[in-house]
Design a protein around this motif. Sequence first.
Motif, PDB file in Angstrom:
ATOM      1  N   LEU A   7       0.863  -1.175   0.000  1.00 13.09           N
ATOM      2  CA  LEU A   7       0.000   0.000   0.000  1.00 13.09           C
ATOM      3  C   LEU A   7       0.900   1.226   0.000  1.00 13.09           C
ATOM      4  O   LEU A   7       1.593   1.498   0.979  1.00 13.09           O
ATOM      5  CB  LEU A   7      -0.923  -0.010   1.223  1.00 13.09           C
ATOM      6  CG  LEU A   7      -1.904   1.161   1.359  1.00 13.09           C
ATOM      7  CD1 LEU A   7      -2.799   1.268   0.131  1.00 13.09           C
ATOM      8  CD2 LEU A   7      -2.740   1.001   2.619  1.00 13.09           C
ATOM      9  N   ASP A   8       0.905   1.938  -1.118  1.00  6.50           N
ATOM     10  CA  ASP A   8       1.804   3.073  -1.301  1.00  6.50           C
ATOM     11  C   ASP A   8       1.031   4.376  -1.102  1.00  6.50           C
ATOM     12  O   ASP A   8       0.079   4.667  -1.829  1.00  6.50           O
ATOM     13  CB  ASP A   8       2.403   3.018  -2.718  1.00  6.50           C
ATOM     14  CG  ASP A   8       3.480   4.065  -2.926  1.00  6.50           C
ATOM     15  OD1 ASP A   8       3.946   4.648  -1.934  1.00  6.50           O
ATOM     16  OD2 ASP A   8       3.860   4.308  -4.092  1.00  6.50           O
ATOM     17  N   ASN A   9       1.460   5.150  -0.109  1.00  6.27           N
ATOM     18  CA  ASN A   9       0.810   6.423   0.207  1.00  6.27           C
ATOM     19  C   ASN A   9       1.764   7.567  -0.117  1.00  6.27           C
ATOM     20  O   ASN A   9       2.742   7.794   0.589  1.00  6.27           O
ATOM     21  CB  ASN A   9       0.409   6.462   1.689  1.00  6.27           C
ATOM     22  CG  ASN A   9      -0.243   7.769   2.075  1.00  6.27           C
ATOM     23  OD1 ASN A   9      -0.836   8.453   1.239  1.00  6.27           O
ATOM     24  ND2 ASN A   9      -0.151   8.128   3.339  1.00  6.27           N
ATOM     25  N   GLU A  10       1.481   8.315  -1.183  1.00  8.75           N
ATOM     26  CA  GLU A  10       2.339   9.411  -1.611  1.00  8.75           C
ATOM     27  C   GLU A  10       1.934  10.753  -1.003  1.00  8.75           C
ATOM     28  O   GLU A  10       2.553  11.774  -1.291  1.00  8.75           O
ATOM     29  CB  GLU A  10       2.315   9.523  -3.138  1.00  8.75           C
ATOM     30  CG  GLU A  10       2.849   8.291  -3.856  1.00  8.75           C
ATOM     31  CD  GLU A  10       2.787   8.431  -5.362  1.00  8.75           C
ATOM     32  OE1 GLU A  10       2.176   9.421  -5.830  1.00  8.75           O
ATOM     33  OE2 GLU A  10       3.335   7.567  -6.060  1.00  8.75           O
ATOM     34  N   ASN A  11       0.923  10.770  -0.173  1.00 11.71           N
ATOM     35  CA  ASN A  11       0.426  12.024   0.406  1.00 11.71           C
ATOM     36  C   ASN A  11       1.296  12.475   1.579  1.00 11.71           C
ATOM     37  O   ASN A  11       2.017  11.689   2.184  1.00 11.71           O
ATOM     38  CB  ASN A  11      -1.022  11.838   0.880  1.00 11.71           C
ATOM     39  CG  ASN A  11      -1.953  11.509  -0.273  1.00 11.71           C
ATOM     40  OD1 ASN A  11      -2.151  12.310  -1.175  1.00 11.71           O
ATOM     41  ND2 ASN A  11      -2.541  10.315  -0.240  1.00 11.71           N
ATOM     42  N   PHE A  12       1.174  13.764   1.914  1.00 14.29           N
ATOM     43  CA  PHE A  12       1.886  14.321   3.065  1.00 14.29           C
ATOM     44  C   PHE A  12       1.038  14.190   4.333  1.00 14.29           C
ATOM     45  O   PHE A  12       1.090  15.048   5.216  1.00 14.29           O
ATOM     46  CB  PHE A  12       2.230  15.794   2.810  1.00 14.29           C
ATOM     47  CG  PHE A  12       3.360  15.982   1.844  1.00 14.29           C
ATOM     48  CD1 PHE A  12       4.677  16.026   2.277  1.00 14.29           C
ATOM     49  CD2 PHE A  12       3.107  16.102   0.490  1.00 14.29           C
ATOM     50  CE1 PHE A  12       5.717  16.191   1.381  1.00 14.29           C
ATOM     51  CE2 PHE A  12       4.135  16.278  -0.418  1.00 14.29           C
ATOM     52  CZ  PHE A  12       5.449  16.321   0.024  1.00 14.29           C
ATOM     53  N   GLY A  13       0.280  13.131   4.409  1.00 15.13           N
ATOM     54  CA  GLY A  13      -0.536  12.824   5.571  1.00 15.13           C
ATOM     55  C   GLY A  13      -0.815  11.332   5.604  1.00 15.13           C
ATOM     56  O   GLY A  13      -0.754  10.653   4.575  1.00 15.13           O
ATOM     57  N   ARG A  14      -1.124  10.806   6.769  1.00 14.03           N
ATOM     58  CA  ARG A  14      -1.336   9.366   6.910  1.00 14.03           C
ATOM     59  C   ARG A  14      -2.647   8.943   6.236  1.00 14.03           C
ATOM     60  O   ARG A  14      -3.551   9.755   6.029  1.00 14.03           O
ATOM     61  CB  ARG A  14      -1.363   8.989   8.393  1.00 14.03           C
ATOM     62  CG  ARG A  14      -2.630   9.415   9.116  1.00 14.03           C
ATOM     63  CD  ARG A  14      -2.608   8.991  10.583  1.00 14.03           C
ATOM     64  NE  ARG A  14      -3.884   9.189  11.221  1.00 14.03           N
ATOM     65  CZ  ARG A  14      -4.274  10.324  11.782  1.00 14.03           C
ATOM     66  NH1 ARG A  14      -3.453  11.371  11.777  1.00 14.03           N
ATOM     67  NH2 ARG A  14      -5.459  10.420  12.352  1.00 14.03           N
ATOM     68  N   TYR A  15      -2.731   7.644   5.944  1.00 14.97           N
ATOM     69  CA  TYR A  15      -3.940   7.057   5.362  1.00 14.97           C
ATOM     70  C   TYR A  15      -4.423   5.956   6.290  1.00 14.97           C
ATOM     71  O   TYR A  15      -3.735   4.959   6.499  1.00 14.97           O
ATOM     72  CB  TYR A  15      -3.638   6.501   3.970  1.00 14.97           C
ATOM     73  CG  TYR A  15      -4.830   5.856   3.290  1.00 14.97           C
ATOM     74  CD1 TYR A  15      -5.970   6.587   2.988  1.00 14.97           C
ATOM     75  CD2 TYR A  15      -4.807   4.510   2.928  1.00 14.97           C
ATOM     76  CE1 TYR A  15      -7.055   5.992   2.349  1.00 14.97           C
ATOM     77  CE2 TYR A  15      -5.882   3.911   2.289  1.00 14.97           C
ATOM     78  CZ  TYR A  15      -7.003   4.668   1.999  1.00 14.97           C
ATOM     79  OH  TYR A  15      -8.082   4.088   1.367  1.00 14.97           O
ATOM     80  N   ASP A  16      -5.602   6.145   6.889  1.00 10.52           N
ATOM     81  CA  ASP A  16      -6.222   5.141   7.749  1.00 10.52           C
ATOM     82  C   ASP A  16      -7.243   4.367   6.917  1.00 10.52           C
ATOM     83  O   ASP A  16      -8.204   4.966   6.403  1.00 10.52           O
ATOM     84  CB  ASP A  16      -6.919   5.799   8.943  1.00 10.52           C
ATOM     85  CG  ASP A  16      -5.945   6.543   9.844  1.00 10.52           C
ATOM     86  OD1 ASP A  16      -4.773   6.131   9.904  1.00 10.52           O
ATOM     87  OD2 ASP A  16      -6.343   7.535  10.479  1.00 10.52           O
ATOM     88  N   PHE A  17      -7.034   3.059   6.788  1.00 10.63           N
ATOM     89  CA  PHE A  17      -7.920   2.267   5.943  1.00 10.63           C
ATOM     90  C   PHE A  17      -8.681   1.233   6.766  1.00 10.63           C
ATOM     91  O   PHE A  17      -8.236   0.792   7.827  1.00 10.63           O
ATOM     92  CB  PHE A  17      -7.135   1.576   4.818  1.00 10.63           C
ATOM     93  CG  PHE A  17      -6.004   0.706   5.267  1.00 10.63           C
ATOM     94  CD1 PHE A  17      -6.171  -0.661   5.445  1.00 10.63           C
ATOM     95  CD2 PHE A  17      -4.740   1.238   5.509  1.00 10.63           C
ATOM     96  CE1 PHE A  17      -5.131  -1.474   5.855  1.00 10.63           C
ATOM     97  CE2 PHE A  17      -3.687   0.442   5.913  1.00 10.63           C
ATOM     98  CZ  PHE A  17      -3.887  -0.919   6.091  1.00 10.63           C
ATOM     99  N   GLU A  18      -9.841   0.854   6.242  1.00 12.35           N
ATOM    100  CA  GLU A  18     -10.742  -0.054   6.932  1.00 12.35           C
ATOM    101  C   GLU A  18     -10.537  -1.493   6.446  1.00 12.35           C
ATOM    102  O   GLU A  18      -9.843  -1.743   5.457  1.00 12.35           O
ATOM    103  CB  GLU A  18     -12.192   0.378   6.673  1.00 12.35           C
ATOM    104  CG  GLU A  18     -12.483   1.818   7.087  1.00 12.35           C
ATOM    105  CD  GLU A  18     -13.834   2.293   6.597  1.00 12.35           C
ATOM    106  OE1 GLU A  18     -14.538   1.489   5.929  1.00 12.35           O
ATOM    107  OE2 GLU A  18     -14.199   3.459   6.857  1.00 12.35           O
ATOM    108  N   ASN A  19     -11.157  -2.429   7.160  1.00 11.91           N
ATOM    109  CA  ASN A  19     -11.136  -3.821   6.719  1.00 11.91           C
ATOM    110  C   ASN A  19     -11.823  -3.944   5.354  1.00 11.91           C
ATOM    111  O   ASN A  19     -12.798  -3.238   5.064  1.00 11.91           O
ATOM    112  CB  ASN A  19     -11.862  -4.718   7.719  1.00 11.91           C
ATOM    113  CG  ASN A  19     -11.202  -4.722   9.083  1.00 11.91           C
ATOM    114  OD1 ASN A  19     -10.019  -4.435   9.221  1.00 11.91           O
ATOM    115  ND2 ASN A  19     -11.964  -5.037  10.115  1.00 11.91           N
ATOM    116  N   CYS A  20     -11.305  -4.847   4.546  1.00 10.74           N
ATOM    117  CA  CYS A  20     -11.920  -5.087   3.244  1.00 10.74           C
ATOM    118  C   CYS A  20     -11.645  -6.522   2.809  1.00 10.74           C
ATOM    119  O   CYS A  20     -10.867  -7.243   3.449  1.00 10.74           O
ATOM    120  CB  CYS A  20     -11.420  -4.094   2.194  1.00 10.74           C
ATOM    121  SG  CYS A  20      -9.667  -4.254   1.791  1.00 10.74           S
ATOM    122  N   ASN A  21     -12.282  -6.920   1.730  1.00  6.06           N
ATOM    123  CA  ASN A  21     -12.119  -8.274   1.194  1.00  6.06           C
ATOM    124  C   ASN A  21     -11.414  -8.220  -0.154  1.00  6.06           C
ATOM    125  O   ASN A  21     -11.647  -7.310  -0.952  1.00  6.06           O
ATOM    126  CB  ASN A  21     -13.480  -8.962   1.019  1.00  6.06           C
ATOM    127  CG  ASN A  21     -14.193  -9.166   2.343  1.00  6.06           C
ATOM    128  OD1 ASN A  21     -13.557  -9.459   3.353  1.00  6.06           O
ATOM    129  ND2 ASN A  21     -15.509  -9.021   2.340  1.00  6.06           N
TER     130      ASN A  21
END
Length: 211
Positions: free
Chosen positions: A100-114
Amino acid sequence: MADLESPSMRLAPAGVKSDEQPPRTTAYFRKPKHQESSKCLVYVLAAIVFHGTIFLVFGSVFLRVNNPKLRLSTVSIQNFQYENTNSTSLNITMLAEATLDNENFGRYDFENCNSVILYGNLTVGGGDISGGRVAARNTKPISVTMRISSENLNFSSSGSDSTDQIEIVSYAKMTGRVHVLKIVDRRKTIEMNCTMSLHLTSQSITDPICG
């Protein structure tokens, strides 16, 4: 008899001594008030333009939010059961490594998924991706255990599919939020769509190609 008109005999004006020089007056030049006001206005406008430019650059670089990218990097087979008698039966356990590549200048909080495994339009398996967080300008590895369990499959003998090799797709839809400096809080949904070939005879799988 002394000349009454001689300079030495002239009378000085009242209140002024004859040996004193008259006082000098010094003139000071002052700029008109309207010129000073015009200069102040120019300085204020220049400061507004400067700060506006800084804000635009800051916003376009640091506050801009892009979609993170979810990709499969490797897939290895842990358990493989394959029967091809009257119909084809598959029971396979795969360990997938995703990034999971996050190029933003802020964190990415992600939820459960399938994550689901598709063969054509059929869902033949899948796995669960646990929620979490990836830091700003960072990449997070994610391990996913996926299982294929299907009966009565009919493989096409034309195209790239045959009784030895089938093409499957791993698909996932992930939802989360990007947080930048407590200023930006934006919801972002990303998708993973990766194609790979499953070799039934050699019980192996090729590296996924993600679009």
